[in-house]
Design an enzyme around this catalytic site. Structure first.
Site, short mmCIF file in Angstrom:
data_model
loop_
_atom_site.label_atom_id
_atom_site.label_comp_id
_atom_site.label_asym_id
_atom_site.label_seq_id
_atom_site.Cartn_x
_atom_site.Cartn_y
_atom_site.Cartn_z
N LYS A 1 58.55 124.12 6.85
CA LYS A 1 59.52 124.80 6.03
C LYS A 1 59.36 124.42 4.57
O LYS A 1 59.80 125.12 3.66
CB LYS A 1 60.95 124.41 6.48
CG LYS A 1 61.26 124.75 7.92
CD LYS A 1 62.57 124.04 8.35
CE LYS A 1 62.77 124.22 9.84
NZ LYS A 1 63.83 123.32 10.34
N ASP B 1 50.37 113.94 1.58
CA ASP B 1 50.72 112.53 1.71
C ASP B 1 49.48 111.79 2.25
O ASP B 1 48.56 111.50 1.51
CB ASP B 1 51.93 112.45 2.64
CG ASP B 1 52.54 111.07 2.76
OD1 ASP B 1 52.58 110.35 1.76
OD2 ASP B 1 52.99 110.72 3.87
N ARG C 1 66.75 120.05 1.23
CA ARG C 1 65.67 120.99 0.90
C ARG C 1 66.07 121.91 -0.25
O ARG C 1 65.23 122.38 -1.00
CB ARG C 1 65.35 121.88 2.12
CG ARG C 1 64.66 121.16 3.26
CD ARG C 1 64.17 122.18 4.28
NE ARG C 1 63.87 121.61 5.58
CZ ARG C 1 62.71 121.04 5.91
NH1 ARG C 1 61.74 120.95 5.03
NH2 ARG C 1 62.51 120.54 7.11
P1 IMP Z 1 50.45 114.18 5.78
O1 IMP Z 1 49.79 114.53 4.46
O2 IMP Z 1 49.72 114.66 6.97
O3 IMP Z 1 50.75 112.70 5.86
O4 IMP Z 1 51.86 114.86 5.91
C1 IMP Z 1 52.46 115.57 4.93
C2 IMP Z 1 53.81 115.99 5.42
O5 IMP Z 1 54.69 114.87 5.56
C3 IMP Z 1 54.44 116.89 4.38
O6 IMP Z 1 54.13 118.25 4.59
C4 IMP Z 1 55.91 116.59 4.54
O7 IMP Z 1 56.47 117.40 5.54
C5 IMP Z 1 55.96 115.14 5.00
N1 IMP Z 1 56.21 114.23 3.86
C6 IMP Z 1 55.34 113.38 3.30
N2 IMP Z 1 55.88 112.70 2.27
C7 IMP Z 1 57.15 113.15 2.17
C8 IMP Z 1 58.25 112.84 1.27
O8 IMP Z 1 58.16 112.02 0.34
N3 IMP Z 1 59.39 113.51 1.48
C9 IMP Z 1 59.55 114.45 2.47
N4 IMP Z 1 58.57 114.77 3.32
C10 IMP Z 1 57.36 114.13 3.18
#
Ligand code: IMP
Ligand code: MG
Length: 175
Positions: free
Chosen positions: A41, A101, A163
């Site tokens: 989302k 992330d 959000r």
């Molecule tokens: P990754 O890059 O696979 O670790 O995951 C990324 C996902 O983790 C993003 O699309 C978000 O849904 C969630 N995420 C990572 N950091 C944050 C944050 O600081 N706040 C909220 N959601 C986060």
């Protein structure tokens, strides 16, 4: 336990940056049509604002994924909860995300979408936390690089809340 939100990036800063990215994409895709793929989302608020700033023809599609693993540590194996409505074959695709992330979700997703035969495939993210990267992901358009703090707003949630904030904030947990 009261939560407080500290502003990291104001509404004005975010809006100005989205306008900038929209102008860049409009230049880069001059004479073509872009197909924006929103990762739900979190990517939805960013995509709507960005799409309004793009001057070349735009089409949109949405997908929803969940990564296997705990809330705080994604495993990198992505389950498609809602797939795209339309094929990507021959399209100039830009994937729109809220944040990169660890990079696990996006690297898996980009590989999967590449296999569907788009004419081109790029990645656009509003936020990037480079310090957290575990898997290499090539990001084509980045709004802001931010430090390793948990942020909310502009589509990003904390336990499904916040959000709808029109800015990016940091959740501070009180006593
Ligand atoms: P990754 O890059 O696979 O670790 O995951 C990324 C996902 O983790 C993003 O699309 C978000 O849904 C969630 N995420 C990572 N950091 C944050 C944050 O600081 N706040 C909220 N959601 C986060
Ligand atoms: Mg996300």
């Amino acid at each position: 336990m009261a939560e407080k939100i500290r502003v990291m990036l104001s509404e004005e800063e975010v809006d100005a940056k989205i306008k900038e990215i929209g102008e860049q994409i409009s230049k880069d895709y001059a004479g073509r049509q872009v197909h924006l793929v929103c990762v739900l989302k979190g990517g939805s608020f960013f995509m709507c604002e960005l799409a309004k700033r793009i001057t070349v023809p735009v089409s949109l599609d949405f997908m929803s994924v969940s990564s296997y693993g705990s809330e705080t540590k994604s495993s990198g194996v992505v389950k498609i909860v809602k797939d795209l409505d339309e094929p990507l074959k021959g399209k100039d695709v830009i994937v729109i995300e809220d944040i990169v992330d660890s990079g696990r979700t996006l690297s898996y997703l980009m590989e999967m979408l590449k296999d569907r035969g788009p004419a081109s495939l790029r990645l656009c993210t509003l936020l990037d936390k480079p310090d957290r990267r575990v898997v290499d992901v090539h990001v084509d358009y980045t709004g802001f690089q931010i430090p390793d703090e948990f942020v909310v707003g502009y589509g990003l949630d904390y336990d499904q809340k916040y959000r709808n904030l029109p800015y990016i904030g940091v959740v501070e947990l009180g006593e």
